[in-house]
Scaffold this motif. Structure first.
Motif, short mmCIF file in Angstrom:
data_model
loop_
_atom_site.label_atom_id
_atom_site.label_comp_id
_atom_site.label_asym_id
_atom_site.label_seq_id
_atom_site.Cartn_x
_atom_site.Cartn_y
_atom_site.Cartn_z
N GLU A 108 0.26 -4.50 3.35
CA GLU A 108 0.08 -3.94 2.00
C GLU A 108 0.06 -2.42 2.00
OE1 GLU A 108 -2.48 -7.71 0.19
OE2 GLU A 108 -3.54 -5.91 0.91
N ASP A 111 3.96 2.35 4.98
CA ASP A 111 4.97 3.06 4.20
C ASP A 111 6.20 3.36 5.04
OD1 ASP A 111 3.90 4.75 5.97
OD2 ASP A 111 3.29 6.31 4.55
N SER A 135 5.78 -10.28 6.12
CA SER A 135 6.89 -10.32 5.18
C SER A 135 6.40 -10.68 3.79
CB SER A 135 7.95 -11.35 5.61
OG SER A 135 8.35 -11.05 6.91
N LYS A 139 4.98 -4.67 0.31
CA LYS A 139 5.38 -4.33 -1.07
C LYS A 139 6.88 -4.05 -1.17
CE LYS A 139 0.86 -2.78 -2.50
NZ LYS A 139 -0.05 -1.79 -1.99
N ALA A 140 7.49 -3.56 -0.09
CA ALA A 140 8.93 -3.29 -0.09
C ALA A 140 9.50 -3.82 1.22
CB ALA A 140 9.16 -1.79 -0.20
N ASP A 141 10.81 -3.80 1.36
CA ASP A 141 11.42 -4.34 2.57
C ASP A 141 11.40 -3.26 3.67
OD1 ASP A 141 12.64 -5.99 4.28
OD2 ASP A 141 14.65 -5.80 3.42
N ILE A 142 10.28 -3.15 4.36
CA ILE A 142 10.12 -2.10 5.38
C ILE A 142 10.26 -2.75 6.76
CG2 ILE A 142 8.53 -0.33 6.26
CD1 ILE A 142 7.06 -0.53 3.54
#
Ligand code: UGA
Length: 438
Positions: A108, A111, A135, A139-142
Motif C-alpha cells: 500500500e 512508490d 499484487s 495501488k499501481a502496477d509497480i
C-alpha cells in the motif's frame, strides 16, 4: 545500502544490528511502541550477548534507526526484510497473519521497486502467497520481487553466528533480487569466504525447515541412544564421541539431555510435519522425533519420582529455567514441563536462572527464586539440572553436598562427572551414563 527490517525480535534486531555494523543504513521497524521506545533509550527488549554494544555503536554512528511505522520503513529502503513472529497456530501450522500484514502495508505504501525478503521462518510457498498479496494491495502496477533468506542464527551466539556464517541461503526469482541480496552480504562474504547459495524461493524456504528438523532429529536420535545406553551400561557421551569423529556425522548436536526446547525446533518440526501432511506426505520420521522429545521429559520425571518416592512436600532445587544457556528465552523450555508437574505433585521449588528469572516469574509469580545456585540447594531433597549454564558446571560437589538435605541429583544435561558425584556420596542420575564413568 538502505535496508528496512520489520520486527525487532531475536532475528530482526540481531540482523539489523549486524547489517549496520557491515556498513549499511538500517531502519528497524516494530509496531510495538514499547519496544521502539526501549530501543531509543538503548534498552534491549531481549537478552543476547553483545547486542547492546553493537546497537549502541551503530546508533551512535548514525547507521541504525528505529521506527514504529512500516510506511516510514517502506519509504526508507529498497529492500525490506520481514522478521516478524510466526507463532504456532491452528494444528501446529505457523500463524502467518503478521507476515501478511507487513506484505499488505508495504504494497500500500511503496512508490517504486521494492524487494521484500522473508527472514521469518515460514512454510514453503509463503513466497507465492506474499506475491499474490502484494499484487492485490498495490495501488499501481509497480515492479517488485520476493526473496527468501532463511535465518540460521542460534540464540545466545547469534552475533557470533552472524559474523561467521556456515552459509548464506537466498531464494530469488530474478537477477535483480539476487544482486541486491549479494550486495547486502558482500562484506561478510569477503571477510569469511562463506558460501553464498542462490536457489529458487521454495528451495530456500525448505532449506530452513529441513535444517532445523535435521538438527532436532540428531538430538532425538542421541536421546533414543541414551535410553539404550541406560539399559546396557554403555555411556552415551562415549558413543557420541565415537560417532561424531566420523566426518559424515560430525560431533555437534549429539548431546543427550532432557530434549530440545526453544522458539524454533519444537515449532518448526511441528510446522514441517503439518506442511507435509497438507501436501499429502506423512512425515513419519519427524513424528517419531517429536515423540522421542516428549517421552524424554517424561522419562526424566520418572527418574525424579524414583528418587523421591513421595514428591509431596519435598524441597526440589531447579537450576536453569531458560531453554538453553546464554538466553533469557523460556519458550518451550523443558522447565515449563517440569515446574507445573512438580508443583502439582506437591513439591516445594527453589528456582534459579541467571537471566531468565524475570520471564519465568511472570508465568510462575508465587515460586521461590534464588540469587545463586548454592542458595537454591540449601536444604534441598533433590537437585534437578535443566540448563547447562557455566555457573552450574562450576559448582563443587563437596560444597553442594554440605548444603543439601539429601545429596540427590537428577542431571538432565549431563553437567557433572558421574564418578566424582559417586565418590562424593551422591545418588546421581544422568542421561545415558552409568553411575560410574569408565
Ligand atoms: C536453532 C538452530 O540451531 C538455528 O540454526 C536456527 O537459526 C534457530 O533454531 C532458528 O530457527 O531461529 P536455537 O533455537 O537458538 O537455534 O537453539 P539451539 O542451540 O539449536 O538449541 C535448541 C535446543 O536443543 C535447546 O533446548 C538445546 O538445549 C537442545 N540441544 C541442542 C540438545 O538437547 N542437544 C544438543 O546436542 C544440542
Amino acid at each position: 545500502m538502505n535496508i528496512t527490517i520489520v520486527g525487532t525480535g531475536y532475528v530482526g534486531l540481531v540482523t539489523g544490528a549486524c547489517f549496520s555494523e557491515w556498513g549499511h543504513n538500517v531502519m528497524c521497524v516494530d509496531n510495538d511502541q514499547r519496544k521502539v521506545d526501549m530501543l531509543h533509550r538503548m534498552e534491549m527488549p531481549i537478552y543476547e550477548d553483545g547486542l547492546e554494544a553493537l546497537v549502541r555503536r551503530n546508533v551512535e554512528a548514525g547507521r541504525l534507526h528505529f521506527s514504529n511505522s512500516i510506511k516510514e520503513g517502506t519509504a526508507f529502503a529498497e529492500v525490506i526484510f520481514i522478521a516478524v513472529g510466526t507463532p504456532p497456530g491452528y494444528r501446529g501450522a505457523a500463524n502467518l497473519s503478521y507476515v501478511e500484514q507487513v506484505g499488505r502495508e508495504v504494497a500500500e505504501n511503496m512508490d517504486g521497486y521494492r524487494l521484500l525478503v522473508e527472514k521469518s521462518t515460514v512454510p514453503v510457498n509463503t513466497g507465492e502467497q506474499l506475491k499474490r498479496t502484494m499484487s492485490k494491495y498495490m495501488k499501481a502496477d509497480i515492479p517488485f520481487d520476493i526473496a527468501s533468506n532463511p535465518e540460521f542464527l542460534k540464540e545466545g551466539t547469534a552475533i557470533e553466528d552472524a559474523f561467521d556464517p556456515d552459509r548464506i541461503v537466498v531464494g530469488v526469482e530474478s537477477e535483480r533480487a539476487a544482486q541486491l541480496m549479494r550486495e547486502i552480504y558482500e562484506p561478510i562474504i569477503q571477510k569469511t569466504n562463506c558460501a553464498f547459495l542462490v536457489m529458487n524461493i521454495a528451495s530456500a524456504e525448505l532449506t530452513k525447515h529441513a535444517s532445523n528438523s535435521f538438527l532436532a532429529t540428531k538430538i532425538s536420535f542421541i536421546n533414543a541412544v541414551s535410553r539404550v545406553c541406560e539399559l546396557t551400561g554403555a555411556n552415551v557421551e562415549q558413543v557420541a564421541q565415537g560417532m561424531g569423529l566420523d566426518r559424515r556425522i560430525g560431533p555437534k548436536f549429539l548431546n543427550a539431555g532432557v530434549g530440545y526446547g526453544g522458539s524454533c525446533f519444537p515449532k518448526d518440526v511441528d510446522a514441517f510435519v503439518q506442511i507435509a501432511d497438507n501436501l499429502g506426505y506423512d512425515f513419519e520420521l519427524l513424528k517419531t522425533v517429536q515423540r522421542v522429545n516428549k517421552t524424554q521429559r517424561e522419562h526424566v520425571m520418572q527418574m525424579i519420582q524414583r528418587e523421591l518416592w513421595v514428591v509431596q512436600d519435598k524441597e526440589v532445587a531447579i537450576l536453569g529455567l531458560a531453554f538453553k544457556p546464554g538466553t533469557d528465552d523460556i519458550r518451550e523450555s523443558p522447565s515449563l514441563y517440569f515446574v507445573p508437574q512438580l508443583i502439582e505433585a506437591g513439591a516445594k521449588l527453589r528456582l534459579w536462572d541467571p537471566v531468565a528469572e524475570q520471564n519465568f516469574a511472570e508465568r510462575f509469580p508465587d515460586q521461590r527464586y534464588t540469587k545463586t545456585p548454592m542458595e537454591a540447594l540449601e536444604g534441598a531433597d533433590l537437585l534437578l539440572v535443566l540448563t547447562e549454564w557455566p555457573e552450574v558446571k562450576a559448582l563443587e560437589p563437596e560444597a553442594m553436598k554440605k548444603v543439601m538435605r539429601c545429596p540427590v541429583v537428577v542431571d538432565g544435561r549431563n553437567v557433572f562427572d558421574p564418578k566424582v558425584m559417586h565418590d562424593q556420596g551422591f545418588s546421581y542420575t544422568s542421561i545415558g551414563r552409568p553411575g560410574i564413568a569408565v
